[in-house]
Design a protein around this motif. Structure first.
Motif, PDB file in Angstrom:
ATOM      1  N   SER A 205       0.758  -1.111   0.043  1.00  0.00           N
ATOM      2  CA  SER A 205       0.045  -0.256   0.179  1.00  0.00           C
ATOM      3  C   SER A 205       0.857   1.326  -0.084  1.00  0.00           C
ATOM      4  O   SER A 205       0.433   2.239  -0.792  1.00  0.00           O
ATOM      5  CB  SER A 205      -0.857  -0.026   1.122  1.00  0.00           C
ATOM      6  OG  SER A 205      -1.902  -0.965   1.051  1.00  0.00           O
ATOM      7  N   ILE A 206       1.718   1.173   0.796  1.00  0.00           N
ATOM      8  CA  ILE A 206       2.841   2.362   0.780  1.00  0.00           C
ATOM      9  C   ILE A 206       3.595   2.379  -0.604  1.00  0.00           C
ATOM     10  O   ILE A 206       3.495   3.918  -1.078  1.00  0.00           O
ATOM     11  CB  ILE A 206       4.105   2.081   1.889  1.00  0.00           C
ATOM     12  CG1 ILE A 206       3.331   2.057   3.356  1.00  0.00           C
ATOM     13  CG2 ILE A 206       4.899   3.314   1.858  1.00  0.00           C
ATOM     14  CD1 ILE A 206       3.996   1.670   4.458  1.00  0.00           C
ATOM     15  N   THR A 207       3.906   1.546  -1.373  1.00  0.00           N
ATOM     16  CA  THR A 207       4.596   1.447  -2.374  1.00  0.00           C
ATOM     17  C   THR A 207       3.457   2.154  -3.573  1.00  0.00           C
ATOM     18  O   THR A 207       3.963   3.195  -4.394  1.00  0.00           O
ATOM     19  CB  THR A 207       5.026   0.086  -3.124  1.00  0.00           C
ATOM     20  OG1 THR A 207       5.782  -0.188  -2.281  1.00  0.00           O
ATOM     21  CG2 THR A 207       5.468   0.244  -4.435  1.00  0.00           C
ATOM     22  N   LEU A 208       2.216   1.704  -3.357  1.00  0.00           N
ATOM     23  CA  LEU A 208       1.055   2.388  -4.390  1.00  0.00           C
ATOM     24  C   LEU A 208       0.787   3.721  -4.080  1.00  0.00           C
ATOM     25  O   LEU A 208       0.617   4.448  -4.898  1.00  0.00           O
ATOM     26  CB  LEU A 208      -0.009   1.405  -4.458  1.00  0.00           C
ATOM     27  CG  LEU A 208       0.273  -0.008  -4.874  1.00  0.00           C
ATOM     28  CD1 LEU A 208      -1.003  -0.891  -4.668  1.00  0.00           C
ATOM     29  CD2 LEU A 208       0.356   0.301  -6.515  1.00  0.00           C
ATOM     30  N   ALA A 209       0.940   4.419  -2.901  1.00  0.00           N
ATOM     31  CA  ALA A 209       0.743   5.533  -2.448  1.00  0.00           C
ATOM     32  C   ALA A 209       2.076   6.442  -2.930  1.00  0.00           C
ATOM     33  O   ALA A 209       1.705   7.484  -3.462  1.00  0.00           O
ATOM     34  CB  ALA A 209       1.021   5.723  -0.856  1.00  0.00           C
ATOM     35  N   ASN A 210       3.358   5.706  -2.998  1.00  0.00           N
ATOM     36  CA  ASN A 210       4.170   6.691  -3.604  1.00  0.00           C
ATOM     37  C   ASN A 210       4.126   6.848  -5.118  1.00  0.00           C
ATOM     38  O   ASN A 210       4.169   7.948  -5.750  1.00  0.00           O
ATOM     39  CB  ASN A 210       5.764   5.647  -3.386  1.00  0.00           C
ATOM     40  CG  ASN A 210       6.846   6.519  -3.688  1.00  0.00           C
ATOM     41  OD1 ASN A 210       6.956   7.828  -3.639  1.00  0.00           O
ATOM     42  ND2 ASN A 210       7.594   5.774  -4.577  1.00  0.00           N
ATOM     43  N   GLU A 211       3.431   5.666  -5.794  1.00  0.00           N
ATOM     44  CA  GLU A 211       3.035   5.745  -7.295  1.00  0.00           C
ATOM     45  C   GLU A 211       2.079   6.857  -7.466  1.00  0.00           C
ATOM     46  O   GLU A 211       2.288   7.634  -8.399  1.00  0.00           O
ATOM     47  CB  GLU A 211       2.407   4.451  -7.640  1.00  0.00           C
ATOM     48  CG  GLU A 211       1.967   4.533  -9.035  1.00  0.00           C
ATOM     49  CD  GLU A 211       3.181   4.792 -10.162  1.00  0.00           C
ATOM     50  OE1 GLU A 211       2.893   5.527 -11.084  1.00  0.00           O
ATOM     51  OE2 GLU A 211       4.205   4.412  -9.781  1.00  0.00           O
ATOM     52  N   ALA A 212       1.132   7.114  -6.703  1.00  0.00           N
ATOM     53  CA  ALA A 212       0.247   8.065  -6.567  1.00  0.00           C
ATOM     54  C   ALA A 212       0.642   9.476  -6.539  1.00  0.00           C
ATOM     55  O   ALA A 212       0.489  10.520  -7.215  1.00  0.00           O
ATOM     56  CB  ALA A 212      -0.968   7.941  -5.681  1.00  0.00           C
ATOM     57  N   ALA A 213       1.791   9.595  -5.403  1.00  0.00           N
ATOM     58  CA  ALA A 213       2.381  10.744  -5.144  1.00  0.00           C
ATOM     59  C   ALA A 213       3.197  11.293  -6.378  1.00  0.00           C
ATOM     60  O   ALA A 213       3.333  12.406  -6.874  1.00  0.00           O
ATOM     61  CB  ALA A 213       3.318  10.737  -4.065  1.00  0.00           C
ATOM     62  N   ASN A 214       3.955  10.291  -7.201  1.00  0.00           N
ATOM     63  CA  ASN A 214       4.705  10.678  -8.351  1.00  0.00           C
ATOM     64  C   ASN A 214       3.934  11.021  -9.429  1.00  0.00           C
ATOM     65  O   ASN A 214       4.199  12.215 -10.255  1.00  0.00           O
ATOM     66  CB  ASN A 214       5.474   9.379  -8.914  1.00  0.00           C
ATOM     67  CG  ASN A 214       6.530   8.955  -7.909  1.00  0.00           C
ATOM     68  OD1 ASN A 214       7.434   9.847  -7.430  1.00  0.00           O
ATOM     69  ND2 ASN A 214       7.242   7.657  -7.763  1.00  0.00           N
ATOM     70  N   ARG A 215       2.767  10.552  -9.593  1.00  0.00           N
ATOM     71  CA  ARG A 215       1.769  11.035 -10.643  1.00  0.00           C
ATOM     72  C   ARG A 215       1.229  12.336 -10.272  1.00  0.00           C
ATOM     73  O   ARG A 215       1.188  13.254 -11.228  1.00  0.00           O
ATOM     74  CB  ARG A 215       0.597   9.776 -10.603  1.00  0.00           C
ATOM     75  CG  ARG A 215       0.767   8.634 -11.315  1.00  0.00           C
ATOM     76  CD  ARG A 215      -0.322   7.693 -11.330  1.00  0.00           C
ATOM     77  NE  ARG A 215       0.104   6.214 -11.650  1.00  0.00           N
ATOM     78  CZ  ARG A 215      -0.893   5.492 -11.959  1.00  0.00           C
ATOM     79  NH1 ARG A 215      -2.092   5.516 -11.926  1.00  0.00           N
ATOM     80  NH2 ARG A 215      -0.470   4.247 -12.533  1.00  0.00           N
ATOM     81  N   LEU A 216       0.926  12.773  -9.134  1.00  0.00           N
ATOM     82  CA  LEU A 216       0.463  13.929  -8.687  1.00  0.00           C
ATOM     83  C   LEU A 216       1.857  15.109  -9.273  1.00  0.00           C
ATOM     84  O   LEU A 216       1.483  16.027  -9.560  1.00  0.00           O
ATOM     85  CB  LEU A 216       0.318  14.066  -7.159  1.00  0.00           C
ATOM     86  CG  LEU A 216      -0.158  15.383  -6.806  1.00  0.00           C
ATOM     87  CD1 LEU A 216      -1.325  15.717  -7.484  1.00  0.00           C
ATOM     88  CD2 LEU A 216      -0.352  15.219  -5.352  1.00  0.00           C
ATOM     89  N   MET A 217       3.063  14.573  -8.785  1.00  0.00           N
ATOM     90  CA  MET A 217       4.071  15.622  -8.969  1.00  0.00           C
ATOM     91  C   MET A 217       4.409  15.696 -10.559  1.00  0.00           C
ATOM     92  O   MET A 217       4.614  16.831 -10.847  1.00  0.00           O
ATOM     93  CB  MET A 217       5.338  14.879  -8.435  1.00  0.00           C
ATOM     94  CG  MET A 217       5.680  14.901  -6.953  1.00  0.00           C
ATOM     95  SD  MET A 217       5.690  16.564  -6.201  1.00  0.00           S
ATOM     96  CE  MET A 217       7.168  17.325  -6.972  1.00  0.00           C
TER      97      MET A 217
END
Length: 124
Positions: free
Chosen positions: A29-41
């Protein structure tokens, strides 16, 4: 800028399972949260920058193989050239305990908060 957000959905699969009983490791879940953060950036700043700090990690609701998760990322605030991003994941669909059919799912009337992570990204 703080109004911008990204949302994506992901179905946890058997390959995400780490523990017995179909439980997915919280790190997934944390890895996927990081993916969401990268997409937002990429959406807000037109580059992914790089993560320099993880301020908060909270795991509330466990995930299981077959669960549909929704990851919502948003910019919380800007601190100079640093962006504080918060990603929340919600369980929106789960597999019933004793499904009548192999493809059975239960759409939850209220999404369950599963994970909250705050990242600090340095922008270029």
């Amino acid at each position: 800028m703080s109004e911008q957000s990204v949302t994506f959905r992901y179905r946890m699969s058997d390959r995400d399972v780490f523990y017995g009983g179909g439980v997915v490791n919280g790190a997934r879940s944390i890895t996927l949260a990081n993916e969401a953060a990268n997409r937002l950036m990429a959406k807000v700043f037109q580059n992914t920058g790089h993560c320099i700090e993880v301020r908060k990690v909270r795991l509330y609701e466990p995930c299981f193989a077959g669960d549909y998760m929704e990851f919502m990322a948003r910019v919380r605030k800007m601190e100079g050239n640093r962006a504080v991003l918060e990603v929340r994941s919600f369980k929106i669909i789960e597999v019933p305990e004793n499904p009548p059919y192999p493809s059975s799912i239960d759409v939850l009337p209220e999404p369950l908060l599963s994970t909250v992570v705050q990242f600090v990204y340095e922008t270029y």
